[in-house]
Design a protein around this motif. Structure first.
Motif, short mmCIF file in Angstrom:
data_model
loop_
_atom_site.label_atom_id
_atom_site.label_comp_id
_atom_site.label_asym_id
_atom_site.label_seq_id
_atom_site.Cartn_x
_atom_site.Cartn_y
_atom_site.Cartn_z
N UNK A 1 -20.03 -11.52 0.09
CA UNK A 1 -19.68 -10.12 0.03
C UNK A 1 -19.03 -9.69 1.35
N UNK A 2 -17.93 -9.00 1.26
CA UNK A 2 -17.19 -8.55 2.44
C UNK A 2 -17.82 -7.25 2.96
N UNK A 3 -17.96 -7.18 4.27
CA UNK A 3 -18.49 -5.98 4.93
C UNK A 3 -17.53 -5.60 6.05
N UNK A 4 -17.36 -4.30 6.26
CA UNK A 4 -16.57 -3.80 7.38
C UNK A 4 -17.50 -3.58 8.56
N UNK A 5 -17.14 -4.15 9.72
CA UNK A 5 -17.96 -4.01 10.93
C UNK A 5 -17.96 -2.56 11.41
N UNK A 6 -18.97 -2.24 12.21
CA UNK A 6 -19.05 -0.89 12.77
C UNK A 6 -17.81 -0.54 13.57
N UNK A 7 -17.31 -1.49 14.35
CA UNK A 7 -16.13 -1.21 15.17
C UNK A 7 -14.89 -1.00 14.31
N UNK B 1 -14.19 -14.18 6.69
CA UNK B 1 -15.08 -14.86 5.74
C UNK B 1 -16.10 -13.91 5.16
N UNK B 2 -16.59 -12.97 5.96
CA UNK B 2 -17.59 -12.03 5.43
C UNK B 2 -17.54 -10.67 6.11
N UNK B 3 -17.37 -10.63 7.43
CA UNK B 3 -17.36 -9.36 8.15
C UNK B 3 -15.96 -9.11 8.69
N UNK C 1 -12.12 -5.52 13.81
CA UNK C 1 -10.82 -4.97 14.24
C UNK C 1 -9.75 -6.03 14.45
N UNK C 2 -10.13 -7.20 14.95
CA UNK C 2 -9.13 -8.25 15.19
C UNK C 2 -8.52 -8.73 13.87
N UNK C 3 -9.31 -8.73 12.79
CA UNK C 3 -8.77 -9.08 11.47
C UNK C 3 -7.75 -8.03 11.02
N UNK D 1 -9.08 -16.11 13.63
CA UNK D 1 -9.63 -17.36 13.10
C UNK D 1 -10.89 -17.79 13.85
N UNK D 2 -10.88 -17.63 15.17
CA UNK D 2 -12.06 -17.98 15.96
C UNK D 2 -13.26 -17.14 15.55
N UNK D 3 -13.02 -15.88 15.24
CA UNK D 3 -14.10 -14.97 14.88
C UNK D 3 -14.82 -15.42 13.60
N UNK D 4 -14.09 -16.06 12.71
CA UNK D 4 -14.70 -16.49 11.44
C UNK D 4 -15.70 -17.62 11.62
N UNK D 5 -15.72 -18.26 12.78
CA UNK D 5 -16.63 -19.39 13.00
C UNK D 5 -17.92 -19.00 13.70
N UNK D 6 -18.20 -17.71 13.79
CA UNK D 6 -19.38 -17.26 14.53
C UNK D 6 -20.49 -16.81 13.60
N UNK D 7 -21.70 -16.77 14.15
CA UNK D 7 -22.87 -16.31 13.40
C UNK D 7 -23.03 -14.81 13.47
N UNK D 8 -24.08 -14.34 12.82
CA UNK D 8 -24.39 -12.92 12.73
C UNK D 8 -25.13 -12.44 13.98
N UNK D 9 -24.83 -11.24 14.49
CA UNK D 9 -25.53 -10.72 15.67
C UNK D 9 -26.99 -10.42 15.37
N UNK D 10 -27.81 -10.37 16.42
CA UNK D 10 -29.24 -10.20 16.26
C UNK D 10 -29.73 -8.78 16.46
#
Length: 197
Positions: free
Chosen positions: A1-7, A120-122, A125-127, A163-172
């Motif tokens: 599911x796609x989500x829009x980040x707060x930023x 990929x999911x979130x 702004x860079x996307x 592209x680099x952003x898509x390889x990261x995990x979820x913030x805590x």
């Protein structure tokens, strides 16, 4: 599911304010570009405070989102404040500011679909920036060329960071949205008038 980040949501709100203040009936891609330019000038503390009561991104995540935008703008030789002012002048419709909630134009919806495809999911702004640069309306492309932006480096950096952003995990650590639109508008007016705090 796609989500829009707060930023990204914040950039969208800024774009809507820009569109309204410029007398537009819809939020166009150029207004989203203005929103991204403005977001890099806001303090992370202000952004974090805006979202303190209900969203999903950490302060570190918001900081990274803004940092990525700054890197892409720097690669394109784009200084956010003077470029934003010039673009705002070029876009003014001559109409009074509009009232009520503005919707995205057809072109803006296409840009968002591209940004969602890049993520990929979130969607961050860079996307959105990478999607905007990929589908840049001619008047915005001509404006960037006129001001001497390094368009190729701008596109390459935004694409790489996306592209680099898509390889990261979820913030805590999570924030919540206060819905303080009046605070956002007041902060934007203070910054527009040169009264930073």
């Amino acid at each position: 599911m796609i989500r829009h980040s707060d930023s990204l949501v914040l950039a969208w709100k800024i774009a809507e304010l820009e569109a309204r203040n410029l007398g537009s009936r819809e939020i166009e891609p150029a207004h989203f570009f203005l929103g991204l330019l403005k977001e890099v000038d806001l303090s992370v503390g202000f952004v974090a405070d805006y979202f303190k009561n209900g969203r999903q991104d950490s302060v570190e995540q918001l900081t990274k989102d803004v940092s990525e935008l700054k890197s892409a703008f720097a690669a394109g030789n784009i200084e956010s404040t003077p470029i934003r002012r010039q673009l705002r002048s070029a876009l003014h419709s001559g109409h009074d500011s509009t009232k009520g909630r503005l919707r995205r134009s057809c072109e803006s919806r296409k840009v968002f679909l591209s940004a969602e495809a890049l993520s990929k999911s979130v969607v961050r702004p860079i996307h959105l920036l990478a999607a905007l640069l990929g589908q840049m309306p001619m008047e915005l492309r001509e404006f960037l060329q006129k001001i001497g932006a390094n368009y190729e480096a701008f596109i390459a950096t935004a694409g790489r960071l996306s592209k680099e952003r898509n390889n990261e995990g979820r913030p805590k650590i999570f924030l919540r949205k206060t819905g303080n639109v009046e605070g956002l508008e007041a902060e934007l007016k203070r910054m527009r008038n040169g009264h930073k705090h």
